[in-house]
Motif scaffolding. Sequence first.
Motif, PDB file in Angstrom:
ATOM      1  N   ILE A 157       0.878  -1.020   0.104  1.00  0.00           N
ATOM      2  CA  ILE A 157       0.093   0.058   0.015  1.00  0.00           C
ATOM      3  C   ILE A 157       0.789   1.131  -0.068  1.00  0.00           C
ATOM      4  N   LYS A 158       1.805   1.163   0.906  1.00  0.00           N
ATOM      5  CA  LYS A 158       2.525   2.509   0.987  1.00  0.00           C
ATOM      6  C   LYS A 158       3.495   2.614  -0.249  1.00  0.00           C
ATOM      7  N   LYS A 159       4.165   1.319  -0.863  1.00  0.00           N
ATOM      8  CA  LYS A 159       5.009   1.401  -1.934  1.00  0.00           C
ATOM      9  C   LYS A 159       3.924   1.982  -3.189  1.00  0.00           C
ATOM     10  N   GLU A 160       2.904   1.570  -3.369  1.00  0.00           N
ATOM     11  CA  GLU A 160       2.114   2.112  -4.478  1.00  0.00           C
ATOM     12  C   GLU A 160       1.788   3.550  -4.459  1.00  0.00           C
ATOM     13  N   HIS A 161       1.587   3.887  -3.246  1.00  0.00           N
ATOM     14  CA  HIS A 161       1.038   5.326  -2.859  1.00  0.00           C
ATOM     15  C   HIS A 161       2.177   6.195  -3.439  1.00  0.00           C
ATOM     16  N   PHE A 162       3.578   5.718  -2.948  1.00  0.00           N
ATOM     17  CA  PHE A 162       4.607   6.366  -3.205  1.00  0.00           C
ATOM     18  C   PHE A 162       4.933   6.912  -4.602  1.00  0.00           C
ATOM     19  N   PHE A 163       4.876   5.551  -5.393  1.00  0.00           N
ATOM     20  CA  PHE A 163       5.202   5.600  -6.716  1.00  0.00           C
ATOM     21  C   PHE A 163       3.977   6.509  -7.754  1.00  0.00           C
ATOM     22  N   GLU A 164       2.752   6.226  -7.482  1.00  0.00           N
ATOM     23  CA  GLU A 164       1.578   6.887  -7.713  1.00  0.00           C
ATOM     24  C   GLU A 164       1.635   8.533  -7.564  1.00  0.00           C
ATOM     25  N   SER A 165       2.219   8.816  -6.515  1.00  0.00           N
ATOM     26  CA  SER A 165       2.528  10.213  -6.197  1.00  0.00           C
ATOM     27  C   SER A 165       3.456  11.004  -7.059  1.00  0.00           C
ATOM     28  N   ILE A 166       4.172  10.387  -7.808  1.00  0.00           N
ATOM     29  CA  ILE A 166       5.277  11.057  -8.861  1.00  0.00           C
ATOM     30  C   ILE A 166       4.267  11.689  -9.976  1.00  0.00           C
ATOM     31  N   LYS A 167       4.708  13.149 -10.007  1.00  0.00           N
ATOM     32  CA  LYS A 167       3.987  13.920 -10.743  1.00  0.00           C
ATOM     33  C   LYS A 167       5.021  14.981 -11.741  1.00  0.00           C
ATOM     34  N   ILE A 168       4.654  14.905 -12.907  1.00  0.00           N
ATOM     35  CA  ILE A 168       5.550  15.825 -13.939  1.00  0.00           C
ATOM     36  C   ILE A 168       4.975  17.000 -13.857  1.00  0.00           C
ATOM     37  N   ASN A 169       5.773  18.205 -13.602  1.00  0.00           N
ATOM     38  CA  ASN A 169       5.425  19.346 -13.596  1.00  0.00           C
ATOM     39  C   ASN A 169       4.913  20.010 -14.707  1.00  0.00           C
ATOM     40  N   ASP A 170       5.455  19.696 -15.973  1.00  0.00           N
ATOM     41  CA  ASP A 170       4.946  20.171 -17.180  1.00  0.00           C
ATOM     42  C   ASP A 170       5.085  19.385 -18.536  1.00  0.00           C
ATOM     43  N   PRO A 171       4.286  18.350 -18.528  1.00  0.00           N
ATOM     44  CA  PRO A 171       4.441  17.097 -19.577  1.00  0.00           C
ATOM     45  C   PRO A 171       4.547  17.682 -20.747  1.00  0.00           C
ATOM     46  N   GLU A 172       3.705  18.553 -21.052  1.00  0.00           N
ATOM     47  CA  GLU A 172       3.610  19.370 -22.712  1.00  0.00           C
ATOM     48  C   GLU A 172       4.793  19.734 -23.028  1.00  0.00           C
ATOM     49  N   ASN A 173       5.871  20.231 -22.358  1.00  0.00           N
ATOM     50  CA  ASN A 173       6.821  20.852 -22.815  1.00  0.00           C
ATOM     51  C   ASN A 173       8.352  19.835 -22.247  1.00  0.00           C
ATOM     52  N   SER A 174       7.779  18.700 -21.759  1.00  0.00           N
ATOM     53  CA  SER A 174       8.944  18.003 -21.466  1.00  0.00           C
ATOM     54  C   SER A 174       9.283  16.907 -22.527  1.00  0.00           C
TER      55      SER A 174
END
Length: 214
Positions: A157-174
């Motif tokens: 549960i903690k593992k998945e929550h950690f990985f799912e929280s990854i967020k890319i700030n500006d995907p359109e310009n990445s």
Amino acid sequence: MKNIFFYFILLNSFTFFGQTKIDENILITFPSKPEIFEINEQSVKGKVYYVNSKEDSFFVMRLNVIPNDTLSEESPKDLNELKRNYKIKIAKQIKSMAKKGLFLKDSSEIKINSFFAYKLNFKGNNSDDEIGESRILFLNGTTYIFIYSKVGDYSKIKKEHFFESIKINDPENSKQTSEPYNYFTAILSILGSVIFLYLITKFQKNEKKQNLIR
């Protein structure tokens, strides 16, 4: 009912400290305020963010390769070159994790916010039970390594929550490659090849007919 209450408390403990900004590209949520240390070597610069407890460990590494003391945006040209670069990074991580008693169990290609990445699962030396997982993302010339591993306990549960929280700030310009895949250009290239082969075949048939007439 007790289990539901427990999961509610557990998940909310992750969001209490809010997201941690790794850099201009990446945000992620740790279960508590992470410690930070700098990597400043001759060929590599970066930062490590981590939270360790008696139960488990959360870890994010940000790396830039530096040839000739200049930050390199080592941009692969296309997906094939990107995959080759990933294989080099994966081999280095497998070697590094083995020194800590975590051995590769399996690996797979994944997407992180629609970007191509890899997931590695790790086991112990004498067991097939999973005790760690990492995800590797190359984005905008930077390599990011995210790791969750067991210390005393392994919580999916903690593992998945950690990985799912990854967020890319500006995907359109990445970007991950210097030459993004262009489907329109690819289709035109395929059509051009088909037409070329058709014309060559037709020309050869006409030549044979001409030779027969002679």
